[in-house]
Design a protein around this motif. Sequence first.
Motif, PDB file in Angstrom:
ATOM      1  N   ALA A 222       0.848  -1.188   0.000  1.00 47.11           N
ATOM      2  CA  ALA A 222       0.000   0.000   0.000  1.00 47.11           C
ATOM      3  C   ALA A 222       0.886   1.240   0.000  1.00 47.11           C
ATOM      4  O   ALA A 222       2.024   1.209   0.478  1.00 47.11           O
ATOM      5  N   VAL A 223       0.360   2.324  -0.536  1.00 47.73           N
ATOM      6  CA  VAL A 223       1.099   3.585  -0.608  1.00 47.73           C
ATOM      7  C   VAL A 223       0.229   4.683  -0.011  1.00 47.73           C
ATOM      8  O   VAL A 223      -0.949   4.827  -0.381  1.00 47.73           O
ATOM      9  N   ARG A 224       0.809   5.451   0.909  1.00 45.61           N
ATOM     10  CA  ARG A 224       0.098   6.590   1.501  1.00 45.61           C
ATOM     11  C   ARG A 224       0.467   7.852   0.733  1.00 45.61           C
ATOM     12  O   ARG A 224       1.657   8.140   0.526  1.00 45.61           O
ATOM     13  N   VAL A 225      -0.563   8.607   0.332  1.00 45.51           N
ATOM     14  CA  VAL A 225      -0.346   9.816  -0.454  1.00 45.51           C
ATOM     15  C   VAL A 225      -1.113  10.973   0.169  1.00 45.51           C
ATOM     16  O   VAL A 225      -2.313  10.852   0.427  1.00 45.51           O
ATOM     17  N   ARG A 226      -0.424  12.092   0.410  1.00 42.72           N
ATOM     18  CA  ARG A 226      -1.085  13.324   0.850  1.00 42.72           C
ATOM     19  C   ARG A 226      -0.926  14.369  -0.235  1.00 42.72           C
ATOM     20  O   ARG A 226       0.168  14.583  -0.758  1.00 42.72           O
ATOM     21  N   THR A 227      -2.027  15.027  -0.553  1.00 46.06           N
ATOM     22  CA  THR A 227      -2.029  16.028  -1.611  1.00 46.06           C
ATOM     23  C   THR A 227      -3.150  17.030  -1.367  1.00 46.06           C
ATOM     24  O   THR A 227      -4.139  16.708  -0.687  1.00 46.06           O
ATOM     25  N   ALA A 228      -3.009  18.223  -1.920  1.00 45.74           N
ATOM     26  CA  ALA A 228      -4.060  19.237  -1.820  1.00 45.74           C
ATOM     27  C   ALA A 228      -5.201  18.943  -2.780  1.00 45.74           C
ATOM     28  O   ALA A 228      -6.261  19.587  -2.713  1.00 45.74           O
ATOM     29  N   GLU A 229      -5.011  17.994  -3.693  1.00 45.46           N
ATOM     30  CA  GLU A 229      -6.027  17.645  -4.687  1.00 45.46           C
ATOM     31  C   GLU A 229      -6.344  16.145  -4.630  1.00 45.46           C
ATOM     32  O   GLU A 229      -6.131  15.408  -5.608  1.00 45.46           O
ATOM     33  N   PRO A 230      -6.832  15.666  -3.498  1.00 46.99           N
ATOM     34  CA  PRO A 230      -7.054  14.226  -3.350  1.00 46.99           C
ATOM     35  C   PRO A 230      -8.072  13.650  -4.323  1.00 46.99           C
ATOM     36  O   PRO A 230      -7.888  12.540  -4.833  1.00 46.99           O
ATOM     37  N   THR A 231      -9.144  14.388  -4.594  1.00 47.01           N
ATOM     38  CA  THR A 231     -10.176  13.873  -5.493  1.00 47.01           C
ATOM     39  C   THR A 231      -9.632  13.682  -6.903  1.00 47.01           C
ATOM     40  O   THR A 231      -9.862  12.652  -7.544  1.00 47.01           O
ATOM     41  N   ARG A 232      -8.876  14.674  -7.376  1.00 48.22           N
ATOM     42  CA  ARG A 232      -8.326  14.591  -8.725  1.00 48.22           C
ATOM     43  C   ARG A 232      -7.328  13.448  -8.843  1.00 48.22           C
ATOM     44  O   ARG A 232      -7.338  12.668  -9.801  1.00 48.22           O
ATOM     45  N   LEU A 233      -6.431  13.339  -7.841  1.00 47.84           N
ATOM     46  CA  LEU A 233      -5.436  12.277  -7.896  1.00 47.84           C
ATOM     47  C   LEU A 233      -6.101  10.911  -7.809  1.00 47.84           C
ATOM     48  O   LEU A 233      -5.699   9.963  -8.493  1.00 47.84           O
ATOM     49  N   ALA A 234      -7.126  10.802  -6.972  1.00 46.20           N
ATOM     50  CA  ALA A 234      -7.837   9.527  -6.848  1.00 46.20           C
ATOM     51  C   ALA A 234      -8.442   9.105  -8.185  1.00 46.20           C
ATOM     52  O   ALA A 234      -8.398   7.932  -8.562  1.00 46.20           O
ATOM     53  N   GLU A 235      -8.975  10.065  -8.920  1.00 44.68           N
ATOM     54  CA  GLU A 235      -9.549   9.765 -10.236  1.00 44.68           C
ATOM     55  C   GLU A 235      -8.467   9.302 -11.208  1.00 44.68           C
ATOM     56  O   GLU A 235      -8.665   8.348 -11.974  1.00 44.68           O
ATOM     57  N   LEU A 236      -7.306   9.942 -11.171  1.00 45.06           N
ATOM     58  CA  LEU A 236      -6.208   9.572 -12.059  1.00 45.06           C
ATOM     59  C   LEU A 236      -5.698   8.166 -11.749  1.00 45.06           C
ATOM     60  O   LEU A 236      -5.451   7.364 -12.648  1.00 45.06           O
ATOM     61  N   VAL A 237      -5.534   7.882 -10.447  1.00 44.16           N
ATOM     62  CA  VAL A 237      -5.032   6.569 -10.026  1.00 44.16           C
ATOM     63  C   VAL A 237      -6.031   5.476 -10.394  1.00 44.16           C
ATOM     64  O   VAL A 237      -5.653   4.416 -10.911  1.00 44.16           O
ATOM     65  N   THR A 238      -7.321   5.723 -10.152  1.00 46.32           N
ATOM     66  CA  THR A 238      -8.351   4.738 -10.452  1.00 46.32           C
ATOM     67  C   THR A 238      -8.404   4.444 -11.951  1.00 46.32           C
ATOM     68  O   THR A 238      -8.561   3.292 -12.371  1.00 46.32           O
ATOM     69  N   ALA A 239      -8.241   5.495 -12.748  1.00 42.24           N
ATOM     70  CA  ALA A 239      -8.266   5.319 -14.201  1.00 42.24           C
ATOM     71  C   ALA A 239      -7.110   4.459 -14.692  1.00 42.24           C
ATOM     72  O   ALA A 239      -7.204   3.815 -15.742  1.00 42.24           O
ATOM     73  N   GLU A 240      -6.013   4.434 -13.920  1.00 43.75           N
ATOM     74  CA  GLU A 240      -4.847   3.636 -14.293  1.00 43.75           C
ATOM     75  C   GLU A 240      -4.867   2.237 -13.672  1.00 43.75           C
ATOM     76  O   GLU A 240      -3.898   1.485 -13.778  1.00 43.75           O
ATOM     77  N   GLY A 241      -5.960   1.898 -12.982  1.00 43.58           N
ATOM     78  CA  GLY A 241      -6.098   0.557 -12.426  1.00 43.58           C
ATOM     79  C   GLY A 241      -5.786   0.431 -10.946  1.00 43.58           C
ATOM     80  O   GLY A 241      -5.860  -0.672 -10.392  1.00 43.58           O
TER      81      GLY A 241
END
Length: 312
Positions: A222-241
């Motif tokens: 698992a990887v922990r990620v903190r960002t000011a744009e969590p929703t956008r990054l989550a969409e990008l990650v999900t789109a990549e599988g």
Amino acid sequence: MIEAEGLTKRYGERLAVDSLTFTIRPGQVTGFLGPNGAGKSTTMRMILGLDTPSAGVVTIDGKPFTAMDNPMREVGALLDAKAIHGGRSAYQHLWCLAQLGGIPKRRVDEVLELVGLTGVARKRSKGFSLGMGQRLGIASALLGDPKVLMFDEPVNGLDPEGILWIRNLMKSLAAQGRTVFVSSHLMSEMENTADHLLVIGRGRLIADCPVHEFIRKNSELAVRVRTAEPTRLAELVTAEGGRVTTDGDGTLLVTGMGTDRIGDLAFDHQVRLHELAALRASLEEAFMEMTRDSVEFQAAVPAGAVAPEVAR
């Protein structure tokens, strides 16, 4: 070295140990894990000749324990720290054992000092705390200076200093080329102590491998990620599988994708990251995943309680 081939034990209709085949090698600490009722204690008792196998064989350095000329000098074991006559002092208990094994009297003082009981050596053991009783049991196992050592729950009742002491003791014994076999329910302690693992469930062997390999095979990175744009990054990650969960404060937990790929994805889409860290699974998490179907007694989560996260 301890070697078992097809080791089996039945109690009436109940199959406690089912065709175990394994080798416990010298020079390393081998941890013995399994849920309650998995057959760990029965296996250790068969190694020591306390229970007779229904089938199969187990040997220590090529011969059964019961065939040894002087077993105390070859094998030391702690199975039940309470198996001590309460009216005897620690010194008397060890001296009686030493006489039975033809061990010189000076060795009694040596092991008492080694386990930290010199100051209470003349006190009756019935007044000992649980931790002191454990130390006396360990002293008994070490008395003959054996090449093979077996411990069942050796840290039970010990304080943090005592736990660190037995951990270092087991490691030092293995470093001397001895065979060290230890059973414990404390996963964090096994992770810090053992080099190799035997894991059984419902009497069957389900893992025989180094600790790091066991964790890797039975847990997901698992990887922990903190960002000011969590929703956008989550969409990008999900789109990549990748698979994403969130703790609600902008921190994402990503599985199915490594740190390099997440970092590249964020860079390519100009998403600023405040934290990007791989989370190492614990032995406890890996053990729970591996033995999920081998647990004999399973308790439900009480109503209103929050179930713990399995992986982080």
